[in-house]
Enzyme design. Structure first.
Site, PDB file in Angstrom:
ATOM      1  N   GLY A   6      35.795  47.226 -39.459  1.00 38.88           N
ATOM      2  CA  GLY A   6      34.210  46.855 -39.175  1.00 38.88           C
ATOM      3  C   GLY A   6      33.794  45.394 -39.300  1.00 38.88           C
ATOM      4  NE  ARG A  64      31.512  49.983 -41.351  1.00 36.04           N
ATOM      5  CZ  ARG A  64      32.825  50.142 -41.824  1.00 36.04           C
ATOM      6  NH1 ARG A  64      33.389  51.034 -41.822  1.00 36.04           N
ATOM      7  NH2 ARG A  64      33.689  48.935 -41.783  1.00 36.04           N
ATOM      8  CG  HIS A  74      34.016  52.951 -47.301  1.00 36.07           C
ATOM      9  ND1 HIS A  74      32.975  52.329 -46.449  1.00 36.07           N
ATOM     10  CD2 HIS A  74      34.819  53.024 -46.400  1.00 36.07           C
ATOM     11  CE1 HIS A  74      33.622  51.850 -45.359  1.00 36.07           C
ATOM     12  NE2 HIS A  74      34.615  52.081 -45.265  1.00 36.07           N
ATOM     13  N   GLY A  97      38.756  55.640 -46.652  1.00 27.92           N
ATOM     14  CA  GLY A  97      39.628  56.108 -45.678  1.00 27.92           C
ATOM     15  C   GLY A  97      40.935  55.026 -45.448  1.00 27.92           C
ATOM     16  CB  SER A  98      41.709  51.655 -44.868  1.00 29.40           C
ATOM     17  OG  SER A  98      40.829  51.021 -45.540  1.00 29.40           O
TER      18      SER A  98
HETATM   19  O1  LIG Z   1      35.788  51.084 -43.409  1.00 25.64           O
HETATM   20  C1  LIG Z   1      36.968  50.183 -43.286  1.00 25.64           C
HETATM   21  C2  LIG Z   1      37.071  49.046 -42.412  1.00 25.64           C
HETATM   22  O2  LIG Z   1      36.055  48.683 -41.731  1.00 25.64           O
HETATM   23  O3  LIG Z   1      38.114  48.463 -42.477  1.00 25.64           O
END
Ligand SMILES: O=CC(=O)O
Length: 324
Positions: free
Chosen positions: A81, A241, A289, A291-292
């Site tokens: 992002g 998001r 948050h 995810g990664s």
């Molecule tokens: O949300 C995580 C990213 O944008 O890498």
């Protein structure tokens, strides 16, 4: 000693630092917490930095760019992002902006699938029940959730992550996969996904995974009107998001039963305070948050962000160039 300088706004994994040190002297904000905006502005004034390596929590606005000065060549964010970066202000100053696409696709797609399954099968409620000693005699209607088999899946945003979510979910036996995006994409056929407009997506799908960026067009796409039109058994998952969903409207929709459940890895705001009404709803699963958050992704993200900084100085086009 190299004569180029980079400012890094956080402690980052070693592969990033190793790459940066090939070309740069490194100054950094030595913390695992986000740098306060005024500290970032002041730090940028301290030296004439050639590159700025930032995180998604750092607002890179006019004030930061003015403080940095005209020699700054690149803002490289260690994220996919980039809504935290003022692209227009960077363009005005000929500053390149680069992100880290590709290397968190698998980690985010895996987490999206986990969150969907956790939400559909009410896993957090089950775990909490055991911890709280609420696991009594077997009951036929206790903690019953929803199966994926035979249901209709919708993906909002069929980019890299959306596609990989679809690829992973397809073997669960959905009767149909739809996707909505700004345009049809040819690779959708690899997962037998059919293009549909937003109205169709929200009305036909039992599960909707939000996998898009936050842009003025996607902001609060999921609002009161939309929740009223969605199926009452629908489950909404968001790993894109937070701002794509109006959280007040979502709270009402979950309380009124307009939709069945939601699983969110991204929220508005972040962090979501524990007093936020969504946090106490049993039919809302919220993750921080993450995810990664795998070492595979994080090491690769740090390295690519660093490579992007090096590329900008050596007049090579960075891998994750972002244009206005
Ligand atoms: O949300 C995580 C990213 O944008 O890498």
């Amino acid at each position: 000693m190299p004569d180029k300088w980079v400012y890094v706004t956080r402690r980052i994994p070693k592969p990033g630092l190793t790459k940066l040190s090939e070309l740069f002297n490194i100054d950094s904000y030595e913390s695992d917490e986000a740098i306060p905006h005024d500290v970032l502005v002041n730090s940028m004034k301290e030296k004439r930095y050639d590159a700025l390596l930032c995180m998604l929590t750092d607002k890179i606005d006019k004030e930061v760019l003015d403080a940095a000065g005209p020699q700054l060549k690149i803002v490289a964010t260690m994220s996919v992002g980039y809504e935290h970066i003022d692209l227009q202000e960077c363009a005005k100053r000929n500053i390149l902006v680069a992100n880290t696409p590709g290397v968190s696709t698998d980690s985010v797609a895996e987490l999206t699938v986990s969150l969907l399954l956790m939400t559909a099968r009410r896993v957090p409620e089950g775990v909490n029940a055991v911890k709280k000693g609420e696991w009594g005699q077997w009951k036929p209607m206790w903690l019953c959730g929803t199966e994926l088999t035979g249901k209709v899946l919708g993906i909002y945003g069929l980019g890299r992550i959306g596609f990989n979510v679809g690829r992973r979910l397809k073997p669960f036996g959905f009767s149909k996969i739809y996707y909505t995006d700004v345009q049809e994409v040819s690779y959708a056929k690899d997962i037998d996904a059919e293009f549909i407009n937003f109205e169709g997506l929200i009305q036909k799908c039992d599960f909707i995974c939000v996998c898009c960026n936050l842009t003025p067009q996607t902001r609060h796409m999921f609002n009161t009107d939309v929740f009223k039109k969605m199926k009452r058994n629908a489950i909404l998952i968001n790993t894109g998001r937070g701002g794509v969903i109006d959280h007040e409207a979502l709270t009402e929709a979950l309380k009124n039963g307009d939709i069945t459940a939601a699983g969110l890895d991204v929220t508005e705001p972040e962090p979501l305070p524990k007093t936020h009404p969504l946090v106490s709803l049993p039919n809302c699963v919220i993750l921080p948050h993450m995810g990664s958050n795998t070492w595979d992704s994080r090491n690769a993200m740090a390295e690519i962000a660093a490579r992007n900084c090096v590329a900008a100085i050596t007049n090579v086009t960075p891998e994750g160039i972002v244009s206005v």
